[in-house]
Motif scaffolding. Sequence first.
Motif, PDB file in Angstrom:
ATOM      1  N   ALA A  14     137.254 -24.007 -27.867  1.00 60.48           N
ATOM      2  CA  ALA A  14     137.586 -23.352 -29.140  1.00 60.48           C
ATOM      3  C   ALA A  14     136.323 -22.983 -29.913  1.00 60.48           C
ATOM      4  O   ALA A  14     136.326 -22.026 -30.689  1.00 60.48           O
ATOM      5  CB  ALA A  14     138.467 -24.270 -29.975  1.00 60.48           C
ATOM      6  N   SER A  15     135.254 -23.735 -29.689  1.00 62.13           N
ATOM      7  CA  SER A  15     134.033 -23.494 -30.459  1.00 62.13           C
ATOM      8  C   SER A  15     133.502 -22.077 -30.240  1.00 62.13           C
ATOM      9  O   SER A  15     132.863 -21.501 -31.116  1.00 62.13           O
ATOM     10  CB  SER A  15     132.968 -24.525 -30.086  1.00 62.13           C
ATOM     11  N   ARG A  16     133.786 -21.500 -29.078  1.00 57.46           N
ATOM     12  CA  ARG A  16     133.270 -20.163 -28.773  1.00 57.46           C
ATOM     13  C   ARG A  16     133.912 -19.072 -29.620  1.00 57.46           C
ATOM     14  O   ARG A  16     133.477 -17.929 -29.619  1.00 57.46           O
ATOM     15  CB  ARG A  16     133.440 -19.864 -27.283  1.00 57.46           C
ATOM     16  N   LEU A  17     134.962 -19.441 -30.318  1.00 57.68           N
ATOM     17  CA  LEU A  17     135.621 -18.460 -31.185  1.00 57.68           C
ATOM     18  C   LEU A  17     135.025 -18.463 -32.596  1.00 57.68           C
ATOM     19  O   LEU A  17     135.518 -17.771 -33.472  1.00 57.68           O
ATOM     20  CB  LEU A  17     137.123 -18.768 -31.282  1.00 57.68           C
ATOM     21  N   THR A  18     133.995 -19.264 -32.801  1.00 65.93           N
ATOM     22  CA  THR A  18     133.440 -19.367 -34.157  1.00 65.93           C
ATOM     23  C   THR A  18     132.057 -18.734 -34.229  1.00 65.93           C
ATOM     24  O   THR A  18     131.284 -18.812 -33.271  1.00 65.93           O
ATOM     25  CB  THR A  18     133.287 -20.852 -34.567  1.00 65.93           C
ATOM     26  N   PRO A  19     131.748 -18.091 -35.373  1.00 70.02           N
ATOM     27  CA  PRO A  19     130.389 -17.539 -35.519  1.00 70.02           C
ATOM     28  C   PRO A  19     129.337 -18.639 -35.530  1.00 70.02           C
ATOM     29  O   PRO A  19     128.203 -18.413 -35.093  1.00 70.02           O
ATOM     30  CB  PRO A  19     130.426 -16.815 -36.870  1.00 70.02           C
ATOM     31  N   ASN A  20     129.734 -19.830 -36.002  1.00 72.97           N
ATOM     32  CA  ASN A  20     128.770 -20.951 -36.059  1.00 72.97           C
ATOM     33  C   ASN A  20     128.185 -21.224 -34.675  1.00 72.97           C
ATOM     34  O   ASN A  20     126.983 -21.405 -34.516  1.00 72.97           O
ATOM     35  CB  ASN A  20     129.461 -22.237 -36.535  1.00 72.97           C
ATOM     36  N   TYR A  21     129.069 -21.276 -33.684  1.00 69.65           N
ATOM     37  CA  TYR A  21     128.629 -21.597 -32.327  1.00 69.65           C
ATOM     38  C   TYR A  21     127.565 -20.600 -31.866  1.00 69.65           C
ATOM     39  O   TYR A  21     126.498 -20.986 -31.375  1.00 69.65           O
ATOM     40  CB  TYR A  21     129.830 -21.580 -31.379  1.00 69.65           C
TER      41      TYR A  21
END
Lengths: 373, 411
Positions: free
Chosen positions: B361-368
């Motif tokens: 799921a982290s890959r869906l965030t700009p933070n990652y």
Amino acid sequence: MNPILHIGGHDLRLMVRDRIFLFWTLLFPLFFIFVFGTLFNAGGGPARASLTVQNRDEGPWGDYFVAQIRSPGLDLRVTRETPREYLRWLVIPADFSRRIEQRQAQTLPLTNKAGGSLEAGAQAEVRIVQAIARVITEIVLFGEGDLRGFFTHRPEFRDLVEVRSGFPAGTLTVVPTGFDHVIPGVIVQFIMMMVLIYGGISVMVDRKRGTLARILGGPVSRGQLFLGKFLGRWLMGLVQALILVVAGKTLFHLNLGNPFLSISVVVIFAAAMAAFSIFLGSLLGKEDVIVGLAVLLANVFSALGGCWWPIEVVPPGVRLAAMASPAYWAMDAFHQVIFFHRGIVAILPNLAVLAALAGVLAVLAARFFKVRD
Amino acid sequence: MKRLVHLFRNDVRRRVRAPMSVLLMLAIPLLMTWIIGLVFAPKPGQNQLPKIRVLAVNLDEGMGGKFFLGAFDQGEGKKLFQLTLTDEASGRKRMAEGKASALIVIPADFTRRIVRRERARLLLEKNPAEQFLPAVVEEFVGTLAVIVSGMGQVFAEELQGLDALSHGEWKRITVTDLAPQLEKARQKMVVLNALLDPLLLQIKKGVVGKKKEEPEVNLFALVLPGLAIMFLMFVVEIFLRDLLTERENGRLRRMMFSPLAAHELILARILGAGVMGLLVLGVIAAAGSLMFAIDWIRLPYLLLLSTVTCLCLTALFGLLNGLFRNRNQAEAFTSPLILVFSAFGGSIMPVNQLPGLFQMASRLTPNYWFIQGVTQTQSGRFPGPSLAVLLAAALVLFPLAVWALRRRICR
């Protein structure tokens, strides 16, 4: 109804009716509890380390050495081929037996994958070191004879020293889970966040919109208004704690020690934060500033106070500085109650510090409480 | 264009006049990074962990107890532990108060039992409130127990000789009594030396999976980018939320009476938020270099990554603010969204520490992507994948944001 109860109850109702209430009070803290609880050993007990041993030895010593490494806390995988997947990989070379039988020193490569758990890595290494100590002892005990005859006249290693480990009498009888460690920290942190943000903003907004002045138009004194606002924020903190305790008990079998004592910690801590939120809301005039300051203070206090990581890993200087954080006193009291099963006398200093803080903040909040700008 | 610049200048001026909220958003990541570094950054010549406090009660009537505890005062033991000898009552009292990580109790018959090849039992009490340090003590004591067991067996004959001489009262043994047994032990040590020096079996540790070209990253450099993007999101969001505030207080309507096109206002706001975001990142990066000695290695790459990230975030929050009817709705949704992005994307804790599904799921965030990009930049590599993902997201979201904000403003 008493105006104080009326105002306090109304403020609490407004918070609970907020459409995002459940996210802030339940879902987001649950995420913290789940991730950090899992990270800090959810099941309690020692963490299991995995070790892959590639035994290429052509003699009997390789298997014997592997048997010595085997232990209940270790997930051991033995293979003859080069493993494709591993976290820790120990190679027993093809000439392992030959070199031992010739009493020649040898080095066994142990490869760790970067990013693996340091704790598990250390555990696996300790098992290997212990196996080495056992094998060398047996070789010494065997004497100077031909080591090819070792397995027919093997002098068995005896564990002459047994270590019995446990917790001090009168404290825990079962190993606490990661959740037992994490949930008190999350409760303390989210009481701070929720009460300071919600409580601070609503005092400021009510003042700016003239709501506070209008309330005073009714049969309510300024003191009652202040106490009502204080009660509302206090209840917010208690509701936040209640939600997390219920979730913790239901989902993670949270151990609270003596519930009466744990609740007293929450009650006094929430009172201090309630007073602080009124102080912030009275002093500041912008929502973004209140949010920023509340987030900053809550995070700094949580980090210093031991809500984010075990206070034991913190350097002594930081541990001393932690005493300036209200979270420290609450967390220390939780530890005394939950892990040491100690009574009211043990946590009295903590409760006294928190109560004194609540008193000072309440005086400040009352002094700066403004009904209109 | 002139009007756009004028609007942008006004917005920036307004923010500069009341900079408190932006300053707080700047201060939080820096302060949090400082605290995390204070706790976890290794200091030169020191262990990462503070010395582990161990209490020891030595009731042993022989020498075994002293020998056992001596290991805490040598080599690795000395680096790791701070051993305090105490009596049983105060030791237990201090443990009950949580004043040490562990208490070791060596029984009175410790040496005697080892000498007689009987099992000796040590007691190890662990601090129940501590999560890691008691386990370290337990492993160390376990290893010592194996070593002492081995020594007890190897030197059994000599120890039994001494036991017979002393009739169990070891304290009465004189140096003259010891001499013959020590001589035997010395002869055994000479033989043993062949196995112990060099040690018959040793392990040689290595690490794989760490790319050689990656320099040792300073801890602050690992923490700061995650916190920076988290609070950058709040800054950009606050800036763009002004559109909804102005719509609600009627200021926007009044502005639209001037010769001003809606798209100019929107672009000015998006540009303003982007530039403000870039400034915030710039200040954080500069403070990171000055306060925490972070070497960003490739500053042009960092600048490019920051620009694209700000573009992506302004487009994202522009779209969200365009979709919400009022400020309350926006507030209720965007702050939780930022926290969810931060929690999954690696701002709150490293992505590799998250459970498997969360890592996906982290890959869906700009933070990652920002954090990955900064990590690559710090290792001197071009943050291609991060730039590609963030730019693609910005290109998709930007027209949608303009459309949604225009719809909201003109309604």
